[in-house]
Design a protein around this motif. Structure first.
Motif, PDB file in Angstrom:
ATOM      1  N   ARG A 434      44.741  60.151  47.969  1.00 44.24           N
ATOM      2  CA  ARG A 434      43.834  59.884  46.860  1.00 44.24           C
ATOM      3  C   ARG A 434      42.673  60.863  46.952  1.00 44.24           C
ATOM      4  O   ARG A 434      42.345  61.353  48.020  1.00 44.24           O
ATOM      5  N   PRO A 435      42.014  61.144  45.845  1.00 43.49           N
ATOM      6  CA  PRO A 435      40.849  62.021  45.889  1.00 43.49           C
ATOM      7  C   PRO A 435      39.674  61.311  46.546  1.00 43.49           C
ATOM      8  O   PRO A 435      39.692  60.099  46.727  1.00 43.49           O
ATOM      9  N   THR A 436      38.638  62.081  46.870  1.00 40.93           N
ATOM     10  CA  THR A 436      37.493  61.473  47.528  1.00 40.93           C
ATOM     11  C   THR A 436      36.680  60.613  46.575  1.00 40.93           C
ATOM     12  O   THR A 436      35.990  59.707  46.999  1.00 40.93           O
ATOM     13  N   GLY A 437      36.738  60.873  45.277  1.00 44.19           N
ATOM     14  CA  GLY A 437      36.038  60.047  44.307  1.00 44.19           C
ATOM     15  C   GLY A 437      36.988  59.084  43.627  1.00 44.19           C
ATOM     16  O   GLY A 437      38.163  59.000  43.954  1.00 44.19           O
ATOM     17  N   GLU A 438      36.487  58.331  42.659  1.00 45.08           N
ATOM     18  CA  GLU A 438      37.343  57.394  41.956  1.00 45.08           C
ATOM     19  C   GLU A 438      38.328  58.132  41.061  1.00 45.08           C
ATOM     20  O   GLU A 438      38.028  59.181  40.504  1.00 45.08           O
ATOM     21  N   ASP A 439      39.515  57.546  40.900  1.00 42.91           N
ATOM     22  CA  ASP A 439      40.512  58.108  40.015  1.00 42.91           C
ATOM     23  C   ASP A 439      40.061  57.914  38.576  1.00 42.91           C
ATOM     24  O   ASP A 439      39.578  56.853  38.197  1.00 42.91           O
ATOM     25  N   LEU A 440      40.237  58.946  37.752  1.00 47.67           N
ATOM     26  CA  LEU A 440      39.742  58.882  36.380  1.00 47.67           C
ATOM     27  C   LEU A 440      40.474  57.827  35.564  1.00 47.67           C
ATOM     28  O   LEU A 440      39.861  57.117  34.761  1.00 47.67           O
ATOM     29  N   LEU A 441      41.798  57.705  35.771  1.00 52.69           N
ATOM     30  CA  LEU A 441      42.563  56.754  34.975  1.00 52.69           C
ATOM     31  C   LEU A 441      42.527  55.351  35.571  1.00 52.69           C
ATOM     32  O   LEU A 441      42.482  54.363  34.846  1.00 52.69           O
ATOM     33  N   TYR A 442      42.514  55.266  36.901  1.00 51.38           N
ATOM     34  CA  TYR A 442      42.522  53.962  37.568  1.00 51.38           C
ATOM     35  C   TYR A 442      41.310  53.870  38.483  1.00 51.38           C
ATOM     36  O   TYR A 442      41.425  54.034  39.699  1.00 51.38           O
ATOM     37  N   PRO A 443      40.139  53.575  37.953  1.00 49.39           N
ATOM     38  CA  PRO A 443      38.906  53.538  38.760  1.00 49.39           C
ATOM     39  C   PRO A 443      38.794  52.237  39.546  1.00 49.39           C
ATOM     40  O   PRO A 443      37.905  51.426  39.310  1.00 49.39           O
ATOM     41  N   LEU A 444      39.703  52.036  40.513  1.00 50.39           N
ATOM     42  CA  LEU A 444      39.764  50.780  41.259  1.00 50.39           C
ATOM     43  C   LEU A 444      39.511  50.975  42.741  1.00 50.39           C
ATOM     44  O   LEU A 444      39.736  50.049  43.523  1.00 50.39           O
ATOM     45  N   ASP A 445      39.068  52.156  43.145  1.00 47.68           N
ATOM     46  CA  ASP A 445      38.837  52.419  44.553  1.00 47.68           C
ATOM     47  C   ASP A 445      37.788  51.468  45.111  1.00 47.68           C
ATOM     48  O   ASP A 445      36.680  51.349  44.577  1.00 47.68           O
ATOM     49  N   GLY A 446      38.122  50.774  46.198  1.00 55.80           N
ATOM     50  CA  GLY A 446      37.193  49.842  46.813  1.00 55.80           C
ATOM     51  C   GLY A 446      37.158  48.473  46.172  1.00 55.80           C
ATOM     52  O   GLY A 446      36.359  47.625  46.569  1.00 55.80           O
ATOM     53  N   HIS A 447      38.025  48.219  45.187  1.00 50.61           N
ATOM     54  CA  HIS A 447      38.032  46.914  44.521  1.00 50.61           C
ATOM     55  C   HIS A 447      38.452  45.811  45.484  1.00 50.61           C
ATOM     56  O   HIS A 447      39.434  45.951  46.211  1.00 50.61           O
ATOM     57  N   ILE A 448      37.713  44.730  45.510  1.00 46.66           N
ATOM     58  CA  ILE A 448      38.037  43.568  46.348  1.00 46.66           C
ATOM     59  C   ILE A 448      38.646  42.492  45.456  1.00 46.66           C
ATOM     60  O   ILE A 448      38.007  42.038  44.500  1.00 46.66           O
ATOM     61  N   PRO A 449      39.899  42.088  45.704  1.00 46.58           N
ATOM     62  CA  PRO A 449      40.548  41.098  44.833  1.00 46.58           C
ATOM     63  C   PRO A 449      39.783  39.782  44.794  1.00 46.58           C
ATOM     64  O   PRO A 449      39.318  39.281  45.824  1.00 46.58           O
ATOM     65  N   LEU A 450      39.632  39.229  43.600  1.00 47.27           N
ATOM     66  CA  LEU A 450      39.005  37.925  43.451  1.00 47.27           C
ATOM     67  C   LEU A 450      39.908  36.824  44.004  1.00 47.27           C
ATOM     68  O   LEU A 450      39.446  35.860  44.605  1.00 47.27           O
ATOM     69  N   HIS A 451      41.204  36.961  43.789  1.00 48.80           N
ATOM     70  CA  HIS A 451      42.166  35.980  44.270  1.00 48.80           C
ATOM     71  C   HIS A 451      42.628  36.362  45.674  1.00 48.80           C
ATOM     72  O   HIS A 451      43.181  37.439  45.878  1.00 48.80           O
ATOM     73  N   ARG A 452      42.431  35.499  46.619  1.00 42.12           N
ATOM     74  CA  ARG A 452      42.670  35.819  48.022  1.00 42.12           C
ATOM     75  C   ARG A 452      44.133  36.178  48.285  1.00 42.12           C
ATOM     76  O   ARG A 452      44.427  36.971  49.171  1.00 42.12           O
ATOM     77  N   GLN A 453      45.058  35.612  47.512  1.00 44.09           N
ATOM     78  CA  GLN A 453      46.463  35.888  47.796  1.00 44.09           C
ATOM     79  C   GLN A 453      46.832  37.339  47.522  1.00 44.09           C
ATOM     80  O   GLN A 453      47.878  37.814  47.956  1.00 44.09           O
ATOM     81  N   LEU A 454      45.963  38.054  46.828  1.00 45.21           N
ATOM     82  CA  LEU A 454      46.233  39.462  46.551  1.00 45.21           C
ATOM     83  C   LEU A 454      45.741  40.388  47.657  1.00 45.21           C
ATOM     84  O   LEU A 454      46.009  41.584  47.623  1.00 45.21           O
ATOM     85  N   SER A 455      45.019  39.843  48.630  1.00 44.48           N
ATOM     86  CA  SER A 455      44.411  40.693  49.645  1.00 44.48           C
ATOM     87  C   SER A 455      45.439  41.292  50.596  1.00 44.48           C
ATOM     88  O   SER A 455      45.136  42.244  51.305  1.00 44.48           O
ATOM     89  N   ARG A 456      46.659  40.733  50.613  1.00 39.76           N
ATOM     90  CA  ARG A 456      47.696  41.246  51.500  1.00 39.76           C
ATOM     91  C   ARG A 456      48.837  41.889  50.715  1.00 39.76           C
ATOM     92  O   ARG A 456      49.915  42.105  51.250  1.00 39.76           O
ATOM     93  N   ILE A 457      48.589  42.206  49.462  1.00 34.26           N
ATOM     94  CA  ILE A 457      49.683  42.661  48.609  1.00 34.26           C
ATOM     95  C   ILE A 457      50.187  44.046  48.996  1.00 34.26           C
ATOM     96  O   ILE A 457      51.352  44.370  48.817  1.00 34.26           O
ATOM     97  N   ALA A 458      49.322  44.891  49.537  1.00 31.68           N
ATOM     98  CA  ALA A 458      49.749  46.235  49.955  1.00 31.68           C
ATOM     99  C   ALA A 458      50.393  46.155  51.332  1.00 31.68           C
ATOM    100  O   ALA A 458      49.922  45.411  52.198  1.00 31.68           O
ATOM    101  N   PRO A 459      51.469  46.906  51.570  1.00 30.19           N
ATOM    102  CA  PRO A 459      52.143  46.820  52.877  1.00 30.19           C
ATOM    103  C   PRO A 459      51.223  47.078  54.053  1.00 30.19           C
ATOM    104  O   PRO A 459      51.342  46.423  55.090  1.00 30.19           O
ATOM    105  N   GLU A 460      50.287  48.032  53.931  1.00 32.22           N
ATOM    106  CA  GLU A 460      49.417  48.341  55.055  1.00 32.22           C
ATOM    107  C   GLU A 460      48.398  47.237  55.321  1.00 32.22           C
ATOM    108  O   GLU A 460      47.753  47.221  56.368  1.00 32.22           O
ATOM    109  N   ASP A 461      48.229  46.300  54.365  1.00 25.48           N
ATOM    110  CA  ASP A 461      47.292  45.195  54.541  1.00 25.48           C
ATOM    111  C   ASP A 461      47.993  43.893  54.902  1.00 25.48           C
ATOM    112  O   ASP A 461      47.351  42.852  55.029  1.00 25.48           O
ATOM    113  N   ASP A 462      49.314  43.933  55.056  1.00 23.71           N
ATOM    114  CA  ASP A 462      50.058  42.740  55.418  1.00 23.71           C
ATOM    115  C   ASP A 462      49.809  42.405  56.889  1.00 23.71           C
ATOM    116  O   ASP A 462      49.714  43.299  57.737  1.00 23.71           O
TER     117      ASP A 462
END
Length: 472
Positions: A434-462
Motif C-alpha cells: 500500500r502507499p504511505t498515504g491513504e488510497d484515493l479510491l478506498y480511504p480506509l487506512d487505519g479504520h477501526i471496525p465498529l463491529h467487533r466481529q470484523l476485527s479478525r476478518i483479515a488473515p493476518e489479524d486472525d
C-alpha cells in the motif's frame, strides 16, 4: 437478483469505477501538459514547467498535492511507455491500484524487458489483486533483468525511514520503510510476541502487535497476558526468553545460492528478493535442502508429516494456499488436501474444514500434485499453486514472460501460459502492499471496525485457536 447476478453487477460497477479513475488520471495529466506549455520561464526564480499543475488539481479535488502528483506521474508513464496498460485502464478492465503496480514494476527496466513484461502483467491483472500482481511482477522482473534488480534494491535502501504521525484522539501512526529482511524480522518478532498470551486474552491481534512493539522498546521484551485469570492462566510464569533473532525464511535455488545463476529468491511474507541479497543473508543462515521430487504426498499421516516433511511442504508451498492469501507458510498450518498435504493459515484452514463438512458453500479439491482448486459460492473457480516451488526450482516457473535477450542472456525459450493465483490479502502491517498515504479510491487506512466481529476478518489479524487454553 440471483447471487450470480449480484456478482456480475458488482464486477460491472467496479469496471465503471476503474474507467472513471482512468478519466481522472488522463484529465490531471492533460492539465499538467497544458501547464508545461504555458509556464516555462527558465532562469533563477522562474516558474518551472508544470510545477503548479498538482497544486491546482489538489485544490479542485480536495486531495493533497502528493496524490495529485502521483496521478500525473502515472498518466505520463502510461502515455509514454505503457500503451496496452493505458488502453486496458481506459476500458475499465483494470483499476488504479493494478495500474500503479504495473507502472512501479516496469520503472527503470529496459524497453525490451517492458515489451515482454507488459502483456503478461495485463493477463495476470485480470485474475489477481494488486499485492499478488506485484509479487509476480517483481519475480518476472528479477528473472529478466537480475542485474537491474540488484541496482534498484541498493538504491531503494537509501530511502529507509521510520516515521511517527499524529492523528486524532491522542493517537499516533507509527510506520516506516525498511529493507525487506529487516521488516520481516520485526514482523515475525511481533507475531511471536503476540502469541505469548493465552486465547482468553481480550485483545485483537492488531492490538497485541501494537503492545508487543512497545514491549520491545521499553526493554521488557515480553507481552503480558490480559485474560484476568491470574495464576490460572496457562501462560503465567512462562520464563523470559533470551534475546535472539526471530526466524525469517528464504527459499533460493541451489544454483543461485552458488552464484551460478541469478534467479530471484523468496522471502516468506514479502515475496521475491534478488539473488545477491539472498546470498548475503545466507552467510548467517541455517540451511535445509529441499529436493524437487520427494514423497510429500499420499500415505503420510499428520504426525509423520510434522516430523519428516512438514518443513519441506512449507518451503515448497511458500504461503497459504487459499487464493491470494499471502500469510507465510511458517505462520500457517498443515492440512490434509485430497491425497496430500498443503499449508493454510488459521482462517482459511477453518474455511476449508467447514467447506469439507458442507457447512460453507465453498468447494475445495486437489487437482493434481501442485494445484488446489477452490470454487467460490458464485461458481467461480480459482486455482492456486505452490508459490515456493517457483523460486526453489526456477525451471518450473512457466509463467515467466518471454524476451529475446537481456544483458546477453537468451530468454526466448522461457514461455508458457500465465499461472497466477487470484486475489490477495496484505501479509502484515509491516509488509503491506500500500502507499504511505491513504488510497484515493478506498480511504480506509487505519479504520477501526465498529463491529467487533470484523476485527479478525483479515488473515493476518486472525487469532489461532488455542485448544489447551480453551480447555483450561
Amino acid at each position: 437478483m440471483s447471487d450470480e447476478g449480484l456478482i456480475d453487477s458488482l464486477r460491472a460497477a467496479h469496471g465503471a469505477a476503474a474507467a472513471a479513475q482512468a478519466a481522472e488520471v488522463f484529465a490531471v495529466r492533460e492539465l499538467y501538459r497544458r501547464h508545461r506549455a504555458t509556464s516555462a520561464e527558465p532562469g533563477p526564480g522562474g516558474v518551472r514547467a508544470g510545477e503548479f499543475a498538482a497544486a491546482e488539481a489538489a485544490v479542485a479535488l480536495y486531495v493533497d498535492e502528493g496524490t495529485a502528483g502521483a496521478l500525473i506521474d502515472i498518466g505520463l508513464v502510461l502515455e509514454e511507455a505503457l500503451p496496452r496498460t493505458r488502453a486496458a485502464f481506459a476500458a475499465g478492465r483494470i483499476d488504479l491500484a493494478k495500474v500503479r503496480v504495473i507502472v512501479d514494476s516496469t520503472r527503470a527496466l529496459t524497453k525490451e524487458v517492458v515489451g515482454a513484461l507488459e502483456p503478461r502483467l495485463l493477463e495476470a491483472a485480470a485474475r489477481t489483486n494488486p499485492a499478488r500482481l506485484r509479487q509476480a511482477a517483481r519475480r518476472w522482473a528479477h528473472r529478466l533483468d537480475p542485474a537491474g534488480a540488484q541496482r534498484r534494491r541498493e538504491r531503494r535502501q537509501d530511502d529507509r525511514d521510520v516515521r511517527i504521525r499524529a492523528v486524532q484522539d491522542s493517537m499516533a501512526v507509527f510506520d516506516g520503510l525498511l529493507p525487506a529482511p529487516g521488516a520481516q524480522t520485526v514482523a515475525m518478532r511481533l507475531r511471536e510476541m503476540s502469541l505469548q498470551v493465552c486465547a482468553a486474552d481480550p485483545r485483537t491481534m492488531p492490538q497485541r502487535r501494537a503492545d508487543a512493539l512497545v514491549a520491545l522498546a521499553d526493554g521488557s521484551g515480553r507481552l503480558r497476558c490480559h485474560c484476568g485469570r491470574g495464576e490460572r492462566c496457562p501462560k503465567t510464569g512462562a520464563p523470559a526468553q533470551p534475546p535472539r533473532g526471530p526466524l525469517i525464511q528464504i527459499g533460493i535455488a541451489a544454483e543461485s545460492l552458488l552464484d551460478m545463476r541469478e534467479a530471484p529468491a523468496f522471502l516468506a511474507g514479502y515475496g521475491p528478493i534478488d539473488a545477491a541479497l539472498a546470498r548475503l543473508l545466507a552467510e548467517h543462515a541455517q540451511f535445509q535442502v529441499v529436493p524437487e521430487h520427494s514423497n510429500t504426498d499420499g500415505g503420510v499421516t499428520e504426525e509423520a508429516a510434522r516430523r519428516r516433511v512438514g518443513r519441506e511442504i512449507r518451503a515448497v508451498d511458500g504461503m497459504c494456499r487459499f487464493p491470494g492469501c499471502t500469510i507465510p507458510a511458517a505462520e500457517a498450518e498443515l492440512t490434509r488436501s485430497g491425497s496430500g498435504l498443503a499449508v493454510l493459515c488459521s482462517r482459511h484452514h477453518r474455511l476449508k474444514s467447514l467447506a469439507d463438512k458442507r457447512k460453507q458453500r465453498w468447494r475445495v479439491w486437489r487437482a493434481d500434485r501442485d494445484r488446489m482448486q477452490w470454487t467460490a459460492p458464485n461458481g467461480d473457480v480459482h486455482t492456486t499453486g505452490r508459490e515456493g516451488a517457483r523460486y526453489l526450482f526456477p525451471h518450473t516457473d512457466i509463467a515467466l514472460p518471454a524476451a529475446r535477450t537481456v544483458d546477453g542472456q537468451d530468454f526466448s525459450s522461457i514461455s508458457g501460459p500465465p499461472r497466477v493465483a487470484a486475489g490477495s490479502a496484505e501479509p502484515s502491517p509491516f509488509t503491506a502492499d500500500r502507499p504511505t498515504g491513504e488510497d484515493l479510491l478506498y480511504p480506509l487506512d487505519g479504520h477501526i471496525p465498529l463491529h467487533r466481529q470484523l476485527s479478525r476478518i483479515a488473515p493476518e489479524d486472525d487469532i489461532p485457536d488455542d485448544v489447551t487454553t480453551d480447555q483450561a
